[in-house]
Scaffold this motif. Structure first.
Motif, mmCIF file in Angstrom:
data_model
loop_
_atom_site.group_PDB
_atom_site.id
_atom_site.type_symbol
_atom_site.label_atom_id
_atom_site.label_comp_id
_atom_site.label_asym_id
_atom_site.label_seq_id
_atom_site.Cartn_x
_atom_site.Cartn_y
_atom_site.Cartn_z
ATOM 1 N N LEU A 221 50.466 21.554 69.265
ATOM 2 C CA LEU A 221 49.768 22.560 70.068
ATOM 3 C C LEU A 221 48.254 22.485 69.892
ATOM 4 O O LEU A 221 47.499 22.754 70.840
ATOM 5 N N THR A 222 47.791 22.108 68.718
ATOM 6 C CA THR A 222 46.346 21.984 68.514
ATOM 7 C C THR A 222 45.760 20.934 69.445
ATOM 8 O O THR A 222 44.741 21.158 70.109
ATOM 9 N N SER A 223 46.409 19.780 69.499
ATOM 10 C CA SER A 223 45.952 18.711 70.387
ATOM 11 C C SER A 223 46.012 19.152 71.844
ATOM 12 O O SER A 223 45.086 18.881 72.628
ATOM 13 N N LYS A 224 47.074 19.858 72.206
ATOM 14 C CA LYS A 224 47.202 20.354 73.581
ATOM 15 C C LYS A 224 46.064 21.319 73.914
ATOM 16 O O LYS A 224 45.453 21.219 74.994
ATOM 17 N N HIS A 225 45.770 22.244 73.023
ATOM 18 C CA HIS A 225 44.719 23.233 73.289
ATOM 19 C C HIS A 225 43.350 22.563 73.426
ATOM 20 O O HIS A 225 42.541 22.969 74.273
ATOM 21 N N ILE A 226 43.095 21.535 72.618
ATOM 22 C CA ILE A 226 41.831 20.806 72.757
ATOM 23 C C ILE A 226 41.770 20.119 74.112
ATOM 24 O O ILE A 226 40.750 20.183 74.813
ATOM 25 N N ALA A 227 42.858 19.474 74.500
ATOM 26 C CA ALA A 227 42.890 18.780 75.795
ATOM 27 C C ALA A 227 42.620 19.732 76.952
ATOM 28 O O ALA A 227 41.826 19.435 77.856
ATOM 29 N N LEU A 228 43.266 20.893 76.930
ATOM 30 C CA LEU A 228 43.074 21.859 78.020
ATOM 31 C C LEU A 228 41.641 22.395 78.008
ATOM 32 O O LEU A 228 41.050 22.631 79.070
ATOM 33 N N LYS A 229 41.069 22.583 76.840
ATOM 34 C CA LYS A 229 39.683 23.056 76.741
ATOM 35 C C LYS A 229 38.716 22.048 77.353
ATOM 36 O O LYS A 229 37.718 22.421 77.984
ATOM 37 N N LEU A 230 39.025 20.775 77.219
ATOM 38 C CA LEU A 230 38.155 19.730 77.746
ATOM 39 C C LEU A 230 38.312 19.529 79.250
ATOM 40 O O LEU A 230 37.454 18.907 79.882
ATOM 41 N N GLY A 231 39.421 20.047 79.808
ATOM 42 C CA GLY A 231 39.605 19.929 81.245
ATOM 43 C C GLY A 231 40.852 19.216 81.696
ATOM 44 O O GLY A 231 41.083 19.040 82.907
ATOM 45 N N TYR A 232 41.700 18.806 80.754
ATOM 46 C CA TYR A 232 42.972 18.188 81.121
ATOM 47 C C TYR A 232 43.959 19.250 81.604
ATOM 48 O O TYR A 232 43.751 20.452 81.397
ATOM 49 N N GLU A 233 45.060 18.807 82.207
ATOM 50 C CA GLU A 233 46.080 19.708 82.731
ATOM 51 C C GLU A 233 47.402 19.503 81.990
ATOM 52 O O GLU A 233 47.771 18.376 81.648
ATOM 53 N N ASP A 234 48.094 20.609 81.778
ATOM 54 C CA ASP A 234 49.358 20.626 81.037
ATOM 55 C C ASP A 234 50.480 20.053 81.900
ATOM 56 O O ASP A 234 50.661 20.454 83.052
ATOM 57 N N ALA A 235 51.268 19.129 81.322
ATOM 58 C CA ALA A 235 52.421 18.566 82.029
ATOM 59 C C ALA A 235 53.743 19.058 81.452
ATOM 60 O O ALA A 235 54.810 18.595 81.860
ATOM 61 N N GLY A 236 53.691 19.991 80.509
ATOM 62 C CA GLY A 236 54.914 20.550 79.957
ATOM 63 C C GLY A 236 55.436 19.791 78.746
ATOM 64 O O GLY A 236 54.957 18.727 78.384
ATOM 65 N N VAL A 237 56.467 20.370 78.138
ATOM 66 C CA VAL A 237 57.062 19.804 76.925
ATOM 67 C C VAL A 237 58.077 18.732 77.304
ATOM 68 O O VAL A 237 58.797 18.856 78.292
ATOM 69 N N TYR A 238 58.123 17.671 76.500
ATOM 70 C CA TYR A 238 59.147 16.658 76.723
ATOM 71 C C TYR A 238 59.733 16.219 75.379
ATOM 72 O O TYR A 238 59.165 16.470 74.316
ATOM 73 N N SER A 239 60.875 15.560 75.440
ATOM 74 C CA SER A 239 61.632 15.192 74.246
ATOM 75 C C SER A 239 61.227 13.820 73.727
ATOM 76 O O SER A 239 61.020 12.873 74.488
ATOM 77 N N THR A 240 61.106 13.714 72.397
ATOM 78 C CA THR A 240 60.989 12.425 71.727
ATOM 79 C C THR A 240 61.889 12.467 70.504
ATOM 80 O O THR A 240 62.402 13.519 70.122
ATOM 81 N N VAL A 241 62.086 11.327 69.881
ATOM 82 C CA VAL A 241 62.814 11.253 68.605
ATOM 83 C C VAL A 241 61.931 10.545 67.602
ATOM 84 O O VAL A 241 61.424 9.440 67.875
ATOM 85 N N HIS A 242 61.739 11.168 66.444
ATOM 86 C CA HIS A 242 60.984 10.498 65.384
ATOM 87 C C HIS A 242 61.984 9.807 64.463
ATOM 88 O O HIS A 242 62.968 10.401 64.012
ATOM 89 N N VAL A 243 61.745 8.524 64.212
ATOM 90 C CA VAL A 243 62.575 7.749 63.297
ATOM 91 C C VAL A 243 61.723 7.339 62.103
ATOM 92 O O VAL A 243 60.515 7.140 62.223
ATOM 93 N N SER A 244 62.357 7.223 60.950
ATOM 94 C CA SER A 244 61.643 6.799 59.750
ATOM 95 C C SER A 244 62.572 5.962 58.899
ATOM 96 O O SER A 244 63.795 6.076 58.971
ATOM 97 N N PHE A 245 61.974 5.107 58.067
ATOM 98 C CA PHE A 245 62.752 4.104 57.352
ATOM 99 C C PHE A 245 62.414 4.129 55.877
ATOM 100 O O PHE A 245 61.258 4.277 55.479
ATOM 101 N N ASP A 246 63.438 3.987 55.063
ATOM 102 C CA ASP A 246 63.293 3.948 53.609
ATOM 103 C C ASP A 246 63.033 2.498 53.221
ATOM 104 O O ASP A 246 63.970 1.729 52.978
ATOM 105 N N ARG A 247 61.768 2.123 53.209
ATOM 106 C CA ARG A 247 61.398 0.716 52.937
ATOM 107 C C ARG A 247 61.496 0.428 51.439
ATOM 108 O O ARG A 247 61.114 1.251 50.628
#
Length: 261
Positions: free
Chosen positions: A235-261
């Motif tokens: 949300l912090t990044s989103k609020h900065i973007a909107l303050k600068l003049g960008y437009e909101d495209a809504g929430v979307y799904s991602t998956v974060h993966v991580s590995f035990d190296r």
């Protein structure tokens, strides 16, 4: 899985149709990233790996050989998986060895923006005493690549020369020490544009540095005639973007993966 070479890129675009992300464009145009597919010619699925992000396209239900061994294709400790077809989310979550977690992100409309230059200029000038905005150079590249908080500014490029030739960035540094404390840079580039990477050192947050340096970065992008894309992990990044003049495209799904190296 087969690692596609540059001559194959034009044949892979159909797999990633529907993913509205400049990093996919950057890969297809030959700038950044690596792509793995199940076969050539006529692949049925594939993955583009670009820095901390990975992009999935094609038939998710047949992608078991990729997902079972995902850590072999992603460098580093983890990745944010992005897809157009939600079936990829379902499949990614089936493989516990990849420590998958579905994570929402905040989309920003990707289009040509007519930013308020006067407003951005005022934001860029509003930084505390003792700090200054500088262009990224080789010395700042070397600082950025050595620290976890800043490495994503430049890790998508082969060298300082590659970054400074293809991309650009703005940095906020301490005047007394030259220390990099905040920045905005082209995480990836493509013909006519680039993707924003914005970050502030944890010890220097809360002083408005992110707004100032991203404003300077957008002004430089305008000067170069480039479309500067933005995507918000929080949300912090989103609020900065909107303050600068960008437009909101809504929430979307991602998956974060991580590995035990």
């Amino acid at each position: 899985m087969i690692c596609a070479d540059k001559t194959d890129r034009s044949k892979l675009a159909f797999l990633f149709k529907g993913i509205q992300d400049s990093m996919v464009i950057a890969y297809l145009q030959g700038y950044n990233g690596t792509c793995y597919v199940d076969r050539l010619p006529d692949p049925t699925y594939g993955i583009i790996v670009s820095g901390e992000y990975s992009f999935y396209g094609g038939n998710a239900k047949s992608a078991g050989p990729l997902l079972e061994n995902l850590g072999d294709y992603i460098t580093g400790s983890g990745s944010t998986a992005i897809y157009a077809d939600h079936a990829w989310c379902d499949e990614l979550l089936k493989y516990p060895q990849n420590n998958p977690v579905e994570v929402p992100r905040h989309g920003i409309v990707q289009k040509d923006y007519d930013f308020d230059t006067e407003m951005l200029t005022a934001f860029a000038a509003d930084i505390p005493d003792g700090f200054e905005i500088r262009d990224f150079d080789e010395e700042l590249y070397n600082q950025a690549i050595q620290e976890e908080w800043s490495v994503e500014f430049v890790e998508g490029f082969e060298s300082a020369g590659d970054f400074l030739t293809k991309g650009f960035g703005k940095a906020i540094v301490e005047k007394s020490t030259g220390k990099l404390v905040a920045g905005a840079a082209t995480q990836t580039v493509y013909d006519g544009g680039g993707e924003t990477q914005l970050a502030t050192h944890p010890d220097y947050r809360g002083f408005g540095l992110a707004v100032a340096v991203s404003s300077a970065f957008l002004l430089e992008g305008q000067k170069r005639g480039l479309r500067i894309c933005w995507d918000a992990a929080n949300l912090t990044s989103k609020h900065i973007a909107l303050k600068l003049g960008y437009e909101d495209a809504g929430v979307y799904s991602t998956v974060h993966v991580s590995f035990d190296r």
